[in-house]
Design a protein around this motif. Structure first.
Motif, PDB file in Angstrom:
ATOM      1  N   ASN A 179       0.846  -1.195   0.000  1.00 36.82           N
ATOM      2  CA  ASN A 179       0.000   0.000   0.000  1.00 36.82           C
ATOM      3  C   ASN A 179       0.877   1.239   0.000  1.00 36.82           C
ATOM      4  OD1 ASN A 179      -2.493  -1.613   0.666  1.00 36.82           O
ATOM      5  ND2 ASN A 179      -1.244  -2.027   2.456  1.00 36.82           N
ATOM      6  N   ALA A 180       0.679   2.100  -0.973  1.00 34.33           N
ATOM      7  CA  ALA A 180       1.419   3.363  -1.047  1.00 34.33           C
ATOM      8  C   ALA A 180       0.422   4.507  -0.899  1.00 34.33           C
ATOM      9  CB  ALA A 180       2.163   3.479  -2.368  1.00 34.33           C
ATOM     10  N   ALA A 181       0.707   5.374   0.058  1.00 33.85           N
ATOM     11  CA  ALA A 181      -0.192   6.496   0.334  1.00 33.85           C
ATOM     12  C   ALA A 181       0.558   7.812   0.203  1.00 33.85           C
ATOM     13  CB  ALA A 181      -0.766   6.368   1.745  1.00 33.85           C
ATOM     14  N   ALA A 182      -0.199   8.848  -0.118  1.00 35.46           N
ATOM     15  CA  ALA A 182       0.351  10.198  -0.190  1.00 35.46           C
ATOM     16  C   ALA A 182      -0.694  11.170   0.330  1.00 35.46           C
ATOM     17  CB  ALA A 182       0.735  10.553  -1.618  1.00 35.46           C
ATOM     18  N   ALA A 183      -0.207  12.279   0.878  1.00 37.76           N
ATOM     19  CA  ALA A 183      -1.095  13.332   1.369  1.00 37.76           C
ATOM     20  C   ALA A 183      -0.466  14.678   1.043  1.00 37.76           C
ATOM     21  CB  ALA A 183      -1.313  13.196   2.877  1.00 37.76           C
ATOM     22  N   LEU A 184      -1.303  15.621   0.643  1.00 39.11           N
ATOM     23  CA  LEU A 184      -0.861  16.972   0.333  1.00 39.11           C
ATOM     24  C   LEU A 184      -1.461  17.916   1.366  1.00 39.11           C
ATOM     25  CD1 LEU A 184       0.725  18.658  -1.764  1.00 39.11           C
ATOM     26  CD2 LEU A 184      -1.454  18.996  -2.962  1.00 39.11           C
ATOM     27  N   ALA A 185      -0.584  18.708   1.996  1.00 44.99           N
ATOM     28  CA  ALA A 185      -1.037  19.652   3.019  1.00 44.99           C
ATOM     29  C   ALA A 185      -0.622  21.069   2.639  1.00 44.99           C
ATOM     30  CB  ALA A 185      -0.458  19.285   4.385  1.00 44.99           C
ATOM     31  N   HIS A 186      -1.432  22.020   3.086  1.00 42.50           N
ATOM     32  CA  HIS A 186      -1.152  23.441   2.873  1.00 42.50           C
ATOM     33  C   HIS A 186      -1.791  24.215   4.015  1.00 42.50           C
ATOM     34  CE1 HIS A 186      -0.090  26.936   0.513  1.00 42.50           C
ATOM     35  NE2 HIS A 186      -1.317  27.402   0.651  1.00 42.50           N
ATOM     36  N   ASP A 187      -1.067  25.171   4.547  1.00 40.49           N
ATOM     37  CA  ASP A 187      -1.559  25.971   5.678  1.00 40.49           C
ATOM     38  C   ASP A 187      -1.974  25.104   6.863  1.00 40.49           C
ATOM     39  OD1 ASP A 187      -1.115  28.501   4.576  1.00 40.49           O
ATOM     40  OD2 ASP A 187      -3.040  28.482   3.526  1.00 40.49           O
ATOM     41  N   GLY A 188      -1.230  24.035   7.113  1.00 42.85           N
ATOM     42  CA  GLY A 188      -1.482  23.185   8.267  1.00 42.85           C
ATOM     43  C   GLY A 188      -2.711  22.307   8.157  1.00 42.85           C
ATOM     44  N   VAL A 189      -3.210  22.101   6.929  1.00 39.19           N
ATOM     45  CA  VAL A 189      -4.401  21.281   6.708  1.00 39.19           C
ATOM     46  C   VAL A 189      -4.128  20.313   5.558  1.00 39.19           C
ATOM     47  CG1 VAL A 189      -6.841  21.323   6.026  1.00 39.19           C
ATOM     48  CG2 VAL A 189      -5.914  23.154   7.464  1.00 39.19           C
ATOM     49  N   VAL A 190      -4.533  19.069   5.725  1.00 33.71           N
ATOM     50  CA  VAL A 190      -4.446  18.111   4.620  1.00 33.71           C
ATOM     51  C   VAL A 190      -5.573  18.449   3.642  1.00 33.71           C
ATOM     52  CG1 VAL A 190      -4.670  15.697   3.935  1.00 33.71           C
ATOM     53  CG2 VAL A 190      -3.372  16.289   5.978  1.00 33.71           C
ATOM     54  N   VAL A 191      -5.183  18.760   2.412  1.00 30.84           N
ATOM     55  CA  VAL A 191      -6.176  19.139   1.401  1.00 30.84           C
ATOM     56  C   VAL A 191      -6.503  17.981   0.463  1.00 30.84           C
ATOM     57  CG1 VAL A 191      -5.597  21.589   1.500  1.00 30.84           C
ATOM     58  CG2 VAL A 191      -4.418  20.111  -0.139  1.00 30.84           C
ATOM     59  N   TRP A 192      -5.669  16.952   0.469  1.00 34.07           N
ATOM     60  CA  TRP A 192      -5.907  15.776  -0.367  1.00 34.07           C
ATOM     61  C   TRP A 192      -5.085  14.624   0.190  1.00 34.07           C
ATOM     62  CZ3 TRP A 192      -2.369  12.733  -2.866  1.00 34.07           C
ATOM     63  CH2 TRP A 192      -2.892  11.745  -3.695  1.00 34.07           C
ATOM     64  N   SER A 193      -5.631  13.420   0.064  1.00 32.48           N
ATOM     65  CA  SER A 193      -4.853  12.219   0.371  1.00 32.48           C
ATOM     66  C   SER A 193      -5.420  11.057  -0.430  1.00 32.48           C
ATOM     67  CB  SER A 193      -4.859  11.910   1.869  1.00 32.48           C
ATOM     68  OG  SER A 193      -6.170  11.678   2.330  1.00 32.48           O
ATOM     69  N   GLY A 194      -4.565  10.094  -0.685  1.00 35.83           N
ATOM     70  CA  GLY A 194      -4.992   8.928  -1.441  1.00 35.83           C
ATOM     71  C   GLY A 194      -4.056   7.760  -1.206  1.00 35.83           C
ATOM     72  N   VAL A 195      -4.554   6.576  -1.484  1.00 36.40           N
ATOM     73  CA  VAL A 195      -3.766   5.355  -1.314  1.00 36.40           C
ATOM     74  C   VAL A 195      -4.038   4.434  -2.492  1.00 36.40           C
ATOM     75  CG1 VAL A 195      -5.509   4.186   0.114  1.00 36.40           C
ATOM     76  CG2 VAL A 195      -3.106   3.532   0.322  1.00 36.40           C
ATOM     77  N   ASP A 196      -3.014   3.708  -2.907  1.00 39.26           N
ATOM     78  CA  ASP A 196      -3.155   2.719  -3.968  1.00 39.26           C
ATOM     79  C   ASP A 196      -2.468   1.443  -3.494  1.00 39.26           C
ATOM     80  OD1 ASP A 196      -4.034   1.921  -6.581  1.00 39.26           O
ATOM     81  OD2 ASP A 196      -1.949   2.040  -7.247  1.00 39.26           O
ATOM     82  N   THR A 197      -2.944   0.314  -3.973  1.00 37.79           N
ATOM     83  CA  THR A 197      -2.416  -0.984  -3.533  1.00 37.79           C
ATOM     84  C   THR A 197      -1.996  -1.817  -4.735  1.00 37.79           C
ATOM     85  OG1 THR A 197      -3.829  -0.945  -1.572  1.00 37.79           O
ATOM     86  CG2 THR A 197      -2.970  -3.085  -2.249  1.00 37.79           C
ATOM     87  N   ALA A 198      -0.818  -2.401  -4.627  1.00 37.38           N
ATOM     88  CA  ALA A 198      -0.330  -3.357  -5.624  1.00 37.38           C
ATOM     89  C   ALA A 198      -0.363  -4.756  -4.999  1.00 37.38           C
ATOM     90  CB  ALA A 198       1.086  -3.008  -6.057  1.00 37.38           C
ATOM     91  N   ARG A 199      -0.730  -5.738  -5.791  1.00 38.16           N
ATOM     92  CA  ARG A 199      -0.765  -7.134  -5.358  1.00 38.16           C
ATOM     93  C   ARG A 199       0.456  -7.812  -5.965  1.00 38.16           C
ATOM     94  NH1 ARG A 199      -3.290 -12.206  -6.837  1.00 38.16           N
ATOM     95  NH2 ARG A 199      -4.172 -13.148  -4.971  1.00 38.16           N
ATOM     96  N   MET A 200       1.322  -8.364  -5.100  1.00 38.77           N
ATOM     97  CA  MET A 200       2.626  -8.841  -5.548  1.00 38.77           C
ATOM     98  C   MET A 200       2.867 -10.269  -5.083  1.00 38.77           C
ATOM     99  SD  MET A 200       4.609  -5.294  -4.658  1.00 38.77           S
ATOM    100  CE  MET A 200       6.061  -5.725  -5.598  1.00 38.77           C
ATOM    101  N   THR A 201       3.289 -11.124  -6.016  1.00 42.56           N
ATOM    102  CA  THR A 201       3.522 -12.524  -5.698  1.00 42.56           C
ATOM    103  C   THR A 201       4.992 -12.865  -5.922  1.00 42.56           C
ATOM    104  OG1 THR A 201       1.269 -13.072  -6.375  1.00 42.56           O
ATOM    105  CG2 THR A 201       2.835 -14.902  -6.206  1.00 42.56           C
ATOM    106  N   LEU A 202       5.657 -13.293  -4.841  1.00 43.93           N
ATOM    107  CA  LEU A 202       7.043 -13.721  -4.959  1.00 43.93           C
ATOM    108  C   LEU A 202       7.090 -15.136  -5.516  1.00 43.93           C
ATOM    109  CD1 LEU A 202       7.324 -11.325  -2.824  1.00 43.93           C
ATOM    110  CD2 LEU A 202       9.395 -12.516  -2.152  1.00 43.93           C
ATOM    111  N   ARG A 203       8.093 -15.396  -6.322  1.00 41.97           N
ATOM    112  CA  ARG A 203       8.268 -16.736  -6.896  1.00 41.97           C
ATOM    113  C   ARG A 203       8.938 -17.644  -5.863  1.00 41.97           C
ATOM    114  NH1 ARG A 203      13.426 -17.909  -8.792  1.00 41.97           N
ATOM    115  NH2 ARG A 203      14.883 -16.165  -8.698  1.00 41.97           N
ATOM    116  N   HIS A 204       9.029 -18.906  -6.186  1.00 38.94           N
ATOM    117  CA  HIS A 204       9.710 -19.880  -5.323  1.00 38.94           C
ATOM    118  C   HIS A 204      11.200 -19.862  -5.677  1.00 38.94           C
ATOM    119  CE1 HIS A 204       6.204 -21.702  -3.402  1.00 38.94           C
ATOM    120  NE2 HIS A 204       5.591 -21.472  -4.548  1.00 38.94           N
ATOM    121  N   PHE A 205      11.891 -18.808  -5.279  1.00 31.48           N
ATOM    122  CA  PHE A 205      13.325 -18.668  -5.570  1.00 31.48           C
ATOM    123  C   PHE A 205      14.133 -19.608  -4.681  1.00 31.48           C
ATOM    124  CE2 PHE A 205      11.818 -15.159  -2.889  1.00 31.48           C
ATOM    125  CZ  PHE A 205      12.515 -15.399  -1.720  1.00 31.48           C
TER     126      PHE A 205
END
Length: 181
Positions: A92-118
């Motif tokens: 999960n990767a999230a980001a938030a944008l703040a200005h004047d001490g207030v969060v004005v936007w935030s969002g999160v995205d998720t990647a599904r990742m499968t490790l191989r049998h190394f």
């Protein structure tokens, strides 16, 4: 990522106690936790420099319902990768944008990742080649490097795996006028 996208920025340590936030939010969904950590970082810096546009970000890793934290050393990284071998996790990767001490936007995205049998031999070679740089990544891998060989499948945005939901961040920076439309 921002440099590659042509966005000028400077870096400032937020001084946020991530462990305290994680303890306070024990039991929180890992994607929501990543969002809260990103918001806390953006707010902390924005309160010090209220006129700046501040971007905070964070990542969490959910391995089949268990939240995983960064490994403290290469021995722990080895055990982590062994425990993830052949399994799927959510990054999960999230980001938030703040200005004047207030969060004005935030969002999160998720990647599904499968490790191989190394093999154990590959893992030893990988750890020796990548070294302590892996300790900066919650999953003990860098997809943009040799870590790409650890995976069978990655479903989701490449930038999310690298650490930030870049497309939504760029959209928001354009919306608020920080970068050209």
């Amino acid at each position: 990522m921002l440099t590659g996208a042509g966005v000028s920025f400077s870096i400032q340590d937020a001084g946020v106690d991530e462990d305290a936030i994680k303890i306070r939010l024990t039991g929180t969904d890992p994607a929501d936790l990543a969002l809260e950590l990103a918001r806390a970082k953006a707010l902390a810096v924005s309160r010090k420099d209220p006129h700046a546009w501040v971007l905070g970000s964070d990542q969490t890793l959910d391995l089949e319902g268990t939240m995983v934290s960064k490994a403290p050393d290469l021995a722990a990284a080895r055990l982590r990768l062994l425990s993830m071998r052949g399994r799927t996790h959510h990054l999960n990767a999230a980001a938030a944008l703040a200005h004047d001490g207030v969060v004005v936007w935030s969002g999160v995205d998720t990647a599904r990742m499968t490790l191989r049998h190394f093999s154990d031999g590959f893992l030893d070679h990988y750890l020796a080649a990548e070294g302590e740089a892996l300790l900066g990544s919650v999953g003990c891998y860098r997809l943009e490097g040799m870590g790409s060989q650890l995976f069978d499948r990655v479903e989701g945005d490449y930038f999310t795996v690298l650490g930030m939901p870049l497309w939504p961040v760029l959209d928001e920076l354009r919306r608020v006028g920080v970068i050209a439309t």
